[in-house]
Design a protein around this motif. Structure first.
Motif, short mmCIF file in Angstrom:
data_model
loop_
_atom_site.label_atom_id
_atom_site.label_comp_id
_atom_site.label_asym_id
_atom_site.label_seq_id
_atom_site.Cartn_x
_atom_site.Cartn_y
_atom_site.Cartn_z
N PRO A 243 0.83 -1.21 0.00
CA PRO A 243 0.00 0.00 0.00
C PRO A 243 0.86 1.26 0.00
N ALA A 244 0.43 2.26 -0.75
CA ALA A 244 1.15 3.53 -0.77
C ALA A 244 1.18 4.14 0.62
N ARG A 245 2.30 4.76 0.95
CA ARG A 245 2.42 5.43 2.25
C ARG A 245 1.36 6.52 2.35
N VAL A 246 0.70 6.60 3.49
CA VAL A 246 -0.43 7.51 3.63
C VAL A 246 0.06 8.92 3.99
N VAL A 247 0.31 9.70 2.96
CA VAL A 247 0.59 11.13 3.12
C VAL A 247 -0.71 11.91 3.04
N TRP A 248 -1.61 11.44 2.15
CA TRP A 248 -2.93 12.04 1.97
C TRP A 248 -3.98 10.98 2.23
N ALA A 255 -10.99 17.19 -13.91
CA ALA A 255 -10.28 17.13 -15.19
C ALA A 255 -11.28 17.09 -16.33
N GLY A 256 -10.76 17.01 -17.54
CA GLY A 256 -11.62 17.00 -18.71
C GLY A 256 -12.46 15.75 -18.83
N THR A 257 -11.98 14.64 -18.27
CA THR A 257 -12.73 13.39 -18.25
C THR A 257 -12.58 12.76 -16.87
N CYS A 258 -13.47 11.85 -16.55
CA CYS A 258 -13.34 11.13 -15.29
C CYS A 258 -12.10 10.26 -15.28
N VAL A 259 -11.75 9.68 -16.43
CA VAL A 259 -10.53 8.88 -16.51
C VAL A 259 -9.31 9.70 -16.14
N ASP A 260 -9.19 10.89 -16.70
CA ASP A 260 -8.03 11.74 -16.39
C ASP A 260 -8.04 12.17 -14.93
N ALA A 261 -9.23 12.45 -14.39
CA ALA A 261 -9.32 12.84 -12.99
C ALA A 261 -8.91 11.69 -12.07
N ASN A 262 -9.38 10.49 -12.37
CA ASN A 262 -9.08 9.33 -11.52
C ASN A 262 -7.60 8.95 -11.62
N THR A 263 -7.06 9.03 -12.83
CA THR A 263 -5.64 8.74 -13.00
C THR A 263 -4.79 9.67 -12.14
N ALA A 264 -5.11 10.95 -12.17
CA ALA A 264 -4.34 11.93 -11.40
C ALA A 264 -4.53 11.76 -9.91
N ALA A 265 -5.76 11.49 -9.48
CA ALA A 265 -6.02 11.33 -8.05
C ALA A 265 -5.29 10.11 -7.49
N THR A 266 -5.31 9.01 -8.24
CA THR A 266 -4.62 7.80 -7.79
C THR A 266 -3.11 8.02 -7.76
N ALA A 267 -2.58 8.63 -8.80
CA ALA A 267 -1.14 8.91 -8.84
C ALA A 267 -0.73 9.83 -7.71
N ALA A 268 -1.59 10.77 -7.35
CA ALA A 268 -1.27 11.71 -6.27
C ALA A 268 -1.12 10.98 -4.94
N ILE A 269 -1.97 10.00 -4.68
CA ILE A 269 -1.85 9.21 -3.45
C ILE A 269 -0.49 8.51 -3.43
N VAL A 270 -0.10 7.93 -4.56
CA VAL A 270 1.17 7.21 -4.63
C VAL A 270 2.34 8.17 -4.51
N ARG A 271 2.25 9.34 -5.10
CA ARG A 271 3.37 10.30 -5.11
C ARG A 271 3.57 11.02 -3.79
#
Length: 310
Positions: A243-248, A255-271
């Motif tokens: 599991p990604a370390r819980v920073v957030w 975003a322009g699409t739900c796919v782009d929004a979900n991709t960014a939100a998931t990546a943000a948790i990991v980053r």
């Protein structure tokens, strides 16, 4: 805001919510959404014995003929992996199983004595797509999970299909992943952003107004379970297989699409700590919530007293 009509039903292991700007067209919109969601489930579910994705995962390295919908979903997943430098990776299936997420989440045991195991994530480049031939091949032992993108793709497709069928503006939420299509009501769609979409309008969070595109929230607080006394969640860091370390605790992105929004939100948790700068540089409005409840807003996400979001 104009009067809207709302309906909800169970779909993809969560709640599907359909809002229409013309109350008389709710039934047509719901039928279109249900049809699209069922198609995505048959193609992309990791938990259905009869899904096309299950056939691919069990093919032991052999190419598998699949339909256009799964091919599209895999292309979307590969694109998400490429855009995030592998932080959102569809080859995390084995890692999720090793952690205990090996069935529909409603059936996952909340506690277990055995300590969690970590499995390596092979990486999205191991996926071989033959769009012209309608075939997919992954190496033996690799297991795909499209949880980070397929539900968002379903929301985008369902909203477009529902708006066309209903002839009016539509908002579709699949487990909190939102997609909008058609002309919105006057003033836009009012959306409550919180840790979990099912918490209701009184939940801790923020109400914003959306006029198009998509919105997604990734959270480390909802899909959680315990193994060997260790608290786990479903968002895997591909570099560790755990599991990604819980920073957030929660990240919401428009975003322009739900796919782009979900991709960014998931990546943000990991980053983790790098996420705000990355989202801001990408021009993506985002709301990030730390475990203590403090909030960081970037990319033009509105302050609580502002009337609308991107």
């Amino acid at each position: 805001m104009d009067r809207v009509a709302r309906a909800s039903f169970l779909a993809l292991g969560s709640e599907a919510v359909v809002l229409v700007a013309d109350p008389g067209r709710l039934q047509a919109a719901c039928l279109a959404v249900a049809t699209e969601v069922q198609a995505i489930d048959r193609a992309c579910s990791r938990f259905r014995e009869d899904s096309e994705l299950t056939m691919v995962n069990r093919a032991r390295g052999r190419p598998v003929e699949v339909g256009e919908l799964l091919l599209e979903a895999l292309q979307v997943a590969v694109r998400a992996a490429r855009q995030t430098d592998g932080d959102v990776d569809p080859t995390v299936g084995r890692a999720l199983e090793a952690l205990g997420y090996d069935r529909d989440f409603a059936a996952v045991l909340p506690t277990g004595e055995r300590p969690p195991r970590f499995a390596a994530v092979p990486g999205w480049r191991r996926i071989h797509l033959d769009r012209a031939g309608g075939r997919v091949r992954i190496p033996a032992g690799v297991r795909l999970d499209l949880g980070a993108t397929a539900k968002a793709l379903a929301a985008d497709r369902a909203a477009a299909r529902a708006s066309q069928a209903a002839g009016c503006g539509v908002l579709v939420s699949l487990g909190g992943d939102l997609a909008l299509a058609g002309q919105p009501p006057a003033g836009g769609w009012a959306v409550r952003v919180s840790d979990w979409h099912g918490d209701g309008l009184q939940a801790e969070g923020q109400t914003i107004r959306l006029h198009g595109g998509g919105l997604a929230t990734s959270s480390t607080t909802v899909r959680r379970w315990t193994r060997g006394g260790e608290r786990l969640h479903h968002l895997v860091d591909p570099t560790t297989g755990g599991p990604a370390r819980v920073v957030w605790r929660t990240v919401s992105v428009a975003a322009g699409t739900c796919v782009d929004a979900n991709t960014a939100a998931t990546a943000a948790i990991v980053r983790g700590q790098r996420a705000p700068g990355w989202l801001d540089a990408a021009g993506l409005p985002a709301r990030l919530v730390r475990p203590d409840g403090s909030v960081v807003r970037v990319g033009g996400w509105p302050e609580p007293d502002e009337a609308r979001a991107a």
